[in-house]
Design an enzyme around this catalytic site. Structure first.
Site, PDB file in Angstrom:
ATOM      1  N   GLY A   1       7.198  -4.547  -3.283  1.00 52.74           N
ATOM      2  CA  GLY A   1       6.219  -5.521  -2.821  1.00 52.74           C
ATOM      3  C   GLY A   1       6.099  -5.607  -1.313  1.00 52.74           C
ATOM      4  CG  ASP A   2       8.193  -4.393   2.943  1.00 51.44           C
ATOM      5  OD1 ASP A   2       8.820  -5.370   3.382  1.00 51.44           O
ATOM      6  OD2 ASP A   2       7.628  -3.555   3.674  1.00 51.44           O
TER       7      ASP A   2
END
Length: 217
Positions: A160-161
């Site tokens: 999710g970065d």
């Protein structure tokens, strides 16, 4: 007494880095371009989480200013001190009501022993993620950063970065992806050293190597 200075002290010639590079030619080029990476040890797990919560949706400079003010107010930032300090005093340093609530949540869990920083190192990655994300205010990304930058776990990818995804799309643009995000496609080649690959991708951003067009490494 000797204290470990670096959580990660990575050099391209280390055996595990060479093993990682043998599985990924483009990552190999990036690693050799960047060279060594050092990540300092974070001595206190509670302070690490407090700093992470303060930093949510803030610039690095603004977050550091608030953390230093909090440190000045508290002396040493511990669960007991946070819980014993009046809310209005904590708000003065620049903490929003929500963030103060999140920090107190962590302090309460630590004080009651549900979050024991002396024992988390004995837990596996997903156990730690479940424990931390059960605390209001801590999401999966924050838990994954805790795994990497506090515990030094070597096989973590934060899907999710946004920065990590952007760097992966840049590095592997020449390969095509078949409609799959490059980070998802490539991480299987990095095991069991996914964290090392992640650190080099982040460092590529820090050094302004990641642009709209692929860089000729």
């Amino acid at each position: 007494m000797f204290r470990l200075q670096y959580l990660f002290d990575i050099h391209p010639n280390h055996n595990y880095v060479r093993e990682l590079c043998n599985n990924d030619s483009l990552l190999n080029k990036l690693i050799n371009r960047i060279g060594y990476i050092r990540i300092p040890v974070q001595q206190d797990g509670f302070q690490y989480l407090v700093r992470s919560l303060i930093g949510q949706q803030l610039s690095t400079k603004a977050a550091e200013t608030i953390f230093l003010r909090l440190e000045q107010l508290c002396g040493k930032i511990t669960p007991d001190v946070i819980l014993a300090t009046a809310e209005e005093d904590l708000r003065i340093v620049g903490l929003s009501k929500n963030k103060l609530g999140y920090i107190r949540n962590v302090a309460e869990r630590a004080k009651e022993g549900a979050l024991d920083f002396r024992k988390v190192g004995d837990m596996d990655d997903e156990e730690i993620v479940r424990l931390l994300t059960s605390i209001k205010g801590i999401g999966r990304w924050t838990a994954e950063m805790f795994l990497i930058f506090y515990l030094g776990r070597q096989d973590v990818v934060s899907f999710g970065d946004s920065g990590l995804n952007r760097a992966a799309e840049w590095l592997y643009a020449s390969e095509g992806s078949g409609g799959q995000p490059q980070l998802h496609r490539k991480h299987v080649h990095w095991k069991p050293y996914s964290t090392i690959a992640s650190l080099y991708l982040w460092e590529a951003i820090n050094r302004s190597l990641v642009h709209d067009e692929p860089l000729n490494l």
